[in-house]
Design an enzyme around this catalytic site. Structure first.
Site, short mmCIF file in Angstrom:
data_model
loop_
_atom_site.label_atom_id
_atom_site.label_comp_id
_atom_site.label_asym_id
_atom_site.label_seq_id
_atom_site.Cartn_x
_atom_site.Cartn_y
_atom_site.Cartn_z
N GLU A 253 0.88 -1.27 0.05
CA GLU A 253 -0.06 0.14 0.15
C GLU A 253 1.04 1.22 -0.06
OE1 GLU A 253 -2.81 -0.25 3.15
OE2 GLU A 253 -3.67 -2.03 2.62
N ARG A 255 3.77 1.81 -1.33
CA ARG A 255 4.22 2.27 -2.34
C ARG A 255 3.44 3.24 -3.56
NH1 ARG A 255 6.29 -3.97 -2.67
NH2 ARG A 255 8.20 -3.23 -1.41
N GLU A 375 11.03 1.92 0.15
CA GLU A 375 10.09 0.93 0.09
C GLU A 375 10.12 -0.07 -1.06
OE1 GLU A 375 6.16 2.42 0.94
OE2 GLU A 375 6.74 4.09 2.52
#
Ligand SMILES: Cc1cc2nc3c(=O)[nH]c(=O)nc-3n(C[C@H](O)[C@H](O)[C@H](O)COP(=O)(O)OP(=O)(O)OC[C@H]3O[C@@H](n4cnc5c(N)ncnc54)[C@H](O)[C@@H]3O)c2cc1C
Length: 393
Positions: A253, A255, A375
């Protein structure tokens, strides 16, 4: 089978059309970024510190608890709104954007989704009101291969003793709460990884060295040191051994929101380039009158729009409960790529002054680089996309 005529009324709204609530929210964040953050961006970048008063204002405005339900003092908003906030802030200061990003799309999200009622009641009101949170997964030896983490948690009666070091932890200097991943059963491999709620004042916990970075300098990135840190057993988030699942699903999420940060950054660079090109005169006219400059601006605008569409689509899919892993990886991968190229083009449109700190595009160019790293690096996003499109072989 419905006829074409029967389905025409089902036409979906264009992705970038916002409803009234979303428009109002976006306008509020944009105004805050322009009026309150913009005047301090250079000074915060140089000092490598985000101003406490602005952090306080972000809490006051509800920007640190966007998805936290109202019963816990939050805004009761959705993920798409968090994405709008990150995008709007990043156009002015990608450091402010990542502070809001980690708080909302990572930390708050994890507790809302995986916390039990007691944990939600204990922590969500603080996170909405005045407490910054961090997500501690990475270590010196565990980056892309995050689940090879060496931090260990050993149970002793009613508490765990955690020992290890975390590296690269965003918001760590300001945070009061850390979502920290440690292996509680190394024989089980990644199935021993467990998520703990660690408060800053727990015995054996220290915030270590702060990194001196190329970009997003006002966002703190620090080492965390756990030396037999004593964490009550009730501070295990979700189940013991399910930390890997929490980390994967949360980062999927998150990202999308990093994609929003990068799309916003690129929009900011484009806005500066447009304004400057209309004002700068060479050969007796504005440089915006030269087709060579117009073509650059047209390319930048197309790239930004494409990135925004990927980001909004991923966010709206997430809010609709649809599978979004591939779309999220694509959004982050593409938006971070065009953030770098758009900021680079903006520097060139500014010419020599674009290379100085007196104008804002130099900083956006430096800030863009992180999008391809944190991330999950661009290579890791491409691995995710390839795995999805190739299917089982
Ligand atoms: C400013 C900043 C903030 C951060 N914030 C946080 C945070 O809040 N919390 C947190 O837990 N972490 C955070 N991180 C850590 C970040 O997520 C990692 O840096 C990132 O995942 C990459 O890990 P690494 O640095 O160890 O690089 P490595 O994993 O060592 O990668 C080095 C290179 O090898 C490539 N590579 C590695 N494996 C493969 C493979 N299988 N196939 C192809 N290429 C590969 C990578 O793409 C990269 O180009 C942050 C990092 C930075 C710089």
């Amino acid at each position: 089978m419905p006829t074409v005529a029967e389905t025409t009324h089902l036409t979906a709204a264009p992705l970038t059309v916002l409803n009234d609530e979303e428009k109002m929210f976006q306008a509020t964040v944009r105004r805050f970024a322009r009026e309150r953050i913009a005047p301090h961006v250079r000074e915060m970048d140089e000092a490598s510190v985000f101003r406490k008063d602005l952090l306080h204002e972000m809490f006051e405005l509800g920007l640190m608890g966007i998805e936290i339900p109202e019963e816990y003092g939050g805004q009761g908003g959705n993920f798409f709104q968090a994405v709008l906030a990150v995008e709007a802030l990043a156009a002015v200061d990608p450091s402010a954007a990542v502070i809001v990003d980690v708080q909302n799309t990572i930390a708050n999200n994890v507790i809302i989704r995986w916390g039990n009622e007691e944990q939600k009641g204990r922590y969500l009101p603080k996170l909405a009101r005045d407490t910054v949170a961090s997500f501690g997964l990475s270590e010196a030896g565990a980056g892309s291969d995050a689940f090879s983490l060496a931090t260990r948690a050993t149970k002793h009666g009613d508490h765990y003793s955690i020992t290890g070091r975390k590296l690269w932890i965003t918001n760590a200097a300001e945070a009061g709460l850390y979502l920290l991943f440690a292996n509680a059963n190394p024989e089980a491999g990644y199935r021993g990884i467990t998520c703990f709620l660690v408060e800053r004042n727990f015995p054996g916990f220290h915030v270590g060295k702060k990194e001196d970075k190329l970009g997003i300098r006002a966002s703190s990135t620090c080492e965390l040191i756990l030396d037999e840190c004593r964490v009550p057993a009730e501070n295990v988030l979700g189940e013991v051994g399910k930390g890997y699942k929490i980390a994967i699903e949360t980062l999927n999420e998150g990202r999308i929101a990093i994609g929003a940060q990068m799309a916003g950054l690129a929009q900011g660079a484009l806005d500066h380039a447009i304004a400057y090109s209309k004002q700068r005169q060479q050969f007796g006219k504005a440089i915006a009158d030269f087709q060579g400059v117009q073509f650059e601006l047209a390319q930048m605008a197309t790239d930004v729009e494409a990135a925004r569409l990927l980001v909004y689509n991923g966010a709206r899919m997430r809010d609709a409960g649809l599978p979004f892993v591939t779309e999220a990886a694509m959004a982050k991968y593409f938006a971070s790529q065009i953030a770098e190229s758009t900021a680079s083009r903006a520097v060139e449109i500014f010419g020599g002054v674009g290379f100085t700190k007196d104008y804002p595009v130099e900083k956006l160019y430096r800030d863009a680089k992180i999008g391809r790293i944190y991330e999950g690096t661009s290579n890791m996003q491409k691995l995710t996309i390839a795995k999805q499109i190739l299917g089982d072989r």
